[in-house]
Design a protein around this motif. Structure first.
Motif, PDB file in Angstrom:
ATOM      1  N   PHE A   9      -8.416   0.914  -6.452  1.00 53.45           N
ATOM      2  CA  PHE A   9      -8.585  -0.198  -5.839  1.00 53.45           C
ATOM      3  C   PHE A   9      -9.751  -0.468  -6.842  1.00 53.45           C
ATOM      4  O   PHE A   9     -10.903   0.091  -6.229  1.00 53.45           O
ATOM      5  N   PRO A  19     -12.399  -0.500   0.107  1.00 51.90           N
ATOM      6  CA  PRO A  19     -11.414  -1.509  -0.022  1.00 51.90           C
ATOM      7  C   PRO A  19     -10.665  -1.613   1.156  1.00 51.90           C
ATOM      8  O   PRO A  19     -10.113  -2.703   1.200  1.00 51.90           O
ATOM      9  N   THR A  31      -9.930  -5.743  -0.437  1.00 53.55           N
ATOM     10  CA  THR A  31      -8.524  -5.872  -1.051  1.00 53.55           C
ATOM     11  C   THR A  31      -7.772  -6.623   0.107  1.00 53.55           C
ATOM     12  O   THR A  31      -6.666  -7.316  -0.506  1.00 53.55           O
ATOM     13  N   TYR A  42       1.333  -3.607  -4.810  1.00 52.45           N
ATOM     14  CA  TYR A  42       1.427  -2.177  -4.549  1.00 52.45           C
ATOM     15  C   TYR A  42       2.829  -1.422  -4.787  1.00 52.45           C
ATOM     16  O   TYR A  42       2.711  -0.159  -4.475  1.00 52.45           O
TER      17      TYR A  42
END
Length: 194
Positions: A9, A19, A31, A42
């Motif tokens: 990420f 994140p 995130t 995802y």
């Protein structure tokens, strides 16, 4: 030969630190707390779990994941089953956790290169910014799986090494933008001219 993939990420300004909410970073959890959630973002993580042959971690990432991931059987079932390799000059065998499957300590990038030359599915590097820098500088990275968040975090551990080095050419393999502005970017490291 196994493919070595760094997955991260990352903010638009290249920060990969904190994140998921790790303590000690001023923007921890970026995130989850800065953008609307979109499950589609995802899908890449699910694909990685299914395709990976092993996890390759630096010591600090190992020490962060080892107490948590084994208890997350549903979310990380495949990761928990995979062999794990920890690159560290200081980690001792007695420091390894029980109940997280096969764990091997590698002491050098030469050992990583030998592992990469063997058979099996891709080696997936999670977190591990210092290890990622060393692997990139040694020419051992084959691919980057990035989820790029439309955020400027300003400071934090960077995904890519910042020392003066030759150009690394990348080839875009896959790209998608999600409803919340996160971009999936998969890039192969070009070996042309090497």
């Amino acid at each position: 030969m196994r493919r070595l993939i760094i997955t991260a990420f990352v903010s638009l300004d290249g920060v990969m630190e904190g994140p998921g909410g790790e303590k000690g970073y001023r923007n921890a959890g970026w995130t989850f707390n800065q953008l609307p959630h979109d499950d589609a973002v995802y899908e890449l993580k699910e694909r990685e779990q299914a395709e990976a042959g092993a996890l390759l971690l630096g010591r600090r990432s190992y020490e962060a994941f080892a107490p948590v991931w084994p208890s997350m059987a549903e979310e990380f079932a495949r990761y928990n089953e995979l062999p794990k390799y920890v690159v560290s000059s200081s980690l001792r065998p007695e420091d390894l956790v029980d109940g997280w499957g096969e764990i091997t300590i590698l002491r050098s990038l030469d050992e990583v290169a030998r592992l990469k030359d063997g058979d099996g599915g891709p080696l997936l590097v999670q977190g591990s910014s210092d290890l990622g820098h060393s692997l990139a500088e040694a020419g051992l990275v084959d691919r980057y799986h990035l989820l790029v968040f439309p955020l400027l975090l300003g400071a934090g551990k960077q995904l890519f090494p910042t020392r003066n080095k030759d150009v690394t050419r990348l080839q875009l393999i896959e790209h998608e933008t999600f409803s919340n502005g996160v971009q999936k970017t998969i890039l192969d490291v070009s070996r042309e001219g090497s």
